[in-house]
Write an enzyme that holds these catalytic residues in place. Structure first.
Site, mmCIF file in Angstrom:
data_model
loop_
_atom_site.group_PDB
_atom_site.id
_atom_site.type_symbol
_atom_site.label_atom_id
_atom_site.label_comp_id
_atom_site.label_asym_id
_atom_site.label_seq_id
_atom_site.Cartn_x
_atom_site.Cartn_y
_atom_site.Cartn_z
ATOM 1 N N LYS A 10 0.848 -1.203 0.000
ATOM 2 C CA LYS A 10 0.000 0.000 0.000
ATOM 3 C C LYS A 10 0.874 1.240 0.000
ATOM 4 O O LYS A 10 2.004 1.239 0.500
ATOM 5 C CB LYS A 10 -0.963 0.031 1.194
ATOM 6 C CG LYS A 10 -0.330 0.211 2.579
ATOM 7 C CD LYS A 10 -0.107 1.652 2.981
ATOM 8 C CE LYS A 10 0.740 1.717 4.258
ATOM 9 N NZ LYS A 10 1.382 3.001 4.498
ATOM 10 N N GLY A 105 4.423 -6.199 6.047
ATOM 11 C CA GLY A 105 4.026 -7.096 7.148
ATOM 12 C C GLY A 105 2.512 -7.192 7.250
ATOM 13 O O GLY A 105 1.958 -8.278 7.484
ATOM 14 N N SER A 106 1.849 -6.074 7.036
ATOM 15 C CA SER A 106 0.382 -6.066 7.074
ATOM 16 C C SER A 106 -0.194 -6.881 5.923
ATOM 17 O O SER A 106 -1.197 -7.588 6.083
ATOM 18 C CB SER A 106 -0.138 -4.632 6.981
ATOM 19 O OG SER A 106 0.377 -3.847 8.033
ATOM 20 N N ASP A 139 -2.891 -1.034 9.370
ATOM 21 C CA ASP A 139 -2.939 -1.132 7.906
ATOM 22 C C ASP A 139 -3.502 -2.464 7.402
ATOM 23 O O ASP A 139 -3.649 -2.643 6.195
ATOM 24 C CB ASP A 139 -1.513 -1.038 7.320
ATOM 25 C CG ASP A 139 -0.893 0.325 7.518
ATOM 26 O OD1 ASP A 139 -1.645 1.307 7.584
ATOM 27 O OD2 ASP A 139 0.346 0.391 7.587
HETATM 28 O O1 C5P Z 1 -1.027 -0.353 14.076
HETATM 29 P P1 C5P Z 1 0.410 -0.704 13.949
HETATM 30 O O2 C5P Z 1 0.825 -1.827 14.872
HETATM 31 O O3 C5P Z 1 0.837 -0.986 12.535
HETATM 32 O O4 C5P Z 1 1.232 0.577 14.395
HETATM 33 C C1 C5P Z 1 2.604 0.534 14.655
HETATM 34 C C2 C5P Z 1 3.012 1.783 15.425
HETATM 35 O O5 C5P Z 1 2.883 2.938 14.602
HETATM 36 C C3 C5P Z 1 2.145 2.085 16.635
HETATM 37 O O6 C5P Z 1 2.611 1.420 17.776
HETATM 38 C C4 C5P Z 1 2.287 3.597 16.781
HETATM 39 O O7 C5P Z 1 3.505 3.916 17.396
HETATM 40 C C5 C5P Z 1 2.386 4.048 15.338
HETATM 41 N N1 C5P Z 1 1.094 4.468 14.789
HETATM 42 C C6 C5P Z 1 0.555 5.674 15.197
HETATM 43 N N2 C5P Z 1 -0.644 6.094 14.699
HETATM 44 C C7 C5P Z 1 -1.296 5.352 13.774
HETATM 45 C C8 C5P Z 1 -0.765 4.122 13.324
HETATM 46 C C9 C5P Z 1 0.447 3.709 13.852
HETATM 47 O O8 C5P Z 1 1.143 6.379 16.032
HETATM 48 N N3 C5P Z 1 -2.461 5.788 13.279
#
Ligand code: C5P
Length: 294
Positions: A10, A105-106, A139
């Protein structure tokens, strides 16, 4: 018996980031697009959970193979959700650069959910698949849906956008990955005065509309952490890209091309300037989908 599911990378055509929430995430208003770089995930029944990762053209040495692996976590989550005491071998063939800001990874997590749902004939309703995906990462729901979509919440609330356009992208992955939490933390230090401005409507816009709208609020933070990325950005401009954009939290840079020929011209000019890893991708493409029953 095995099932192979393909899931796309993406990019974020618009990534509008609001102030840090109490739960540690940032509110997003984003326009996602799935592009034609893919990971393939094959699942087969096994006594124990395991994951292997291979690639012909992507460096996979930084992909964790333990409990942190997102595909493995997806498999276990689906089994738990259905109360199943089953396991699988998960084989990932990566075409999406690792830690590149393209949600590789997503993609693996989404592909694993779809593959095991088919292998085990679970018929998990879409609503439940999207909820499981959201538990795995912000994601992951988009990797199920694909196409072009608007993302809200922390990115996990996905609504498809009607989009009949076809865009050509020149993709420069960058030699060393960037950590998404580190880029968000750097964003918090200095968000920028117009960060968080709402994304525009997005229904089959023309190229000029897109060039005007492309935006990534994380780009200044990524450039502060990795100043040499400015060279990639400038090289894409100099090579003739119609617009240049950081992908997600980076370090991948994207150049928008007018069409296929333009994309190949830009790629040739970049290669002549010494940029070694350049790919061409189109978008939008489908989300995670079965490609083979083996
Ligand atoms: O959701 P995911 O595990 O992919 O997010 C990884 C890290 O990215 C989160 O722990 C956070 O630090 C950051 N993040 C964020 N705001 C988002 C998505 C991700 O701060 N909307």
């Amino acid at each position: 018996m095995g099932v192979t599911v393909r899931a796309p990378a993406k990019i974020n055509l618009v990534l509008s980031v609001g102030p840090l929430r109490d739960d540690g995430y940032h509110p997003l208003d984003t326009i996602y697009q799935a592009i034609s770089l893919y990971d393939d995930v094959t699942v087969t029944d096994a006594e124990e959970w395991s994951v292997e990762v291979t690639s012909a053209d992507v460096d996979v040495t930084d992909v964790p193979l333990d409990e942190r692996n997102l595909a493995l976590r997806a498999g276990r989550l689906l089994a738990d959700h259905h109360g199943l005491d089953r396991a699988a071998k998960v084989s990932v063939t990566k075409g999406i650069p690792v830690a590149g800001g393209m949600a590789g990874g997503s993609a693996d997590a989404a592909a694993t959910l779809v593959a095991l749902d088919r292998l085990w004939e679970l018929h998990t309703p879409d609503r439940e698949m999207l909820a499981l995906a959201a538990q795995l990462g912000s994601d992951v729901p988009f990797a199920l849906v694909g196409g072009t979509a608007r993302g809200g919440g922390r990115g996990e609330l996905v609504t498809s956008v009607p989009d009949e356009s076809s865009l050509w992208w020149v993709v420069v992955p960058g030699a060393e990955g960037l950590s998404t939490p580190e880029v968000y933390a750097e964003f918090d230090v200095a968000p920028g005065s117009d960060a968080g401005a709402p994304a525009p409507g997005w229904e089959t816009p023309d190229l000029a509309d897109i060039v005007r709208a492309l935006r990534n609020d994380l780009e200044p933070a990524a450039l502060r952490l990795r100043p040499e990325l400015a060279e990639t950005r400038d090289a894409l401009h100099a090579a003739g890209a119609r617009a240049v954009l950081l992908s997600g939290s980076g370090p991948t840079y994207l150049g928008l091309a007018a069409d296929r020929h333009d994309a190949h011209d830009i790629l040739d000019r970049l290669v002549r300037r010494g940029v070694s890893d350049v790919r061409i991708a189109t978008g939008p493409v489908a989300g995670a989908h079965v490609v083979e029953y083996v």
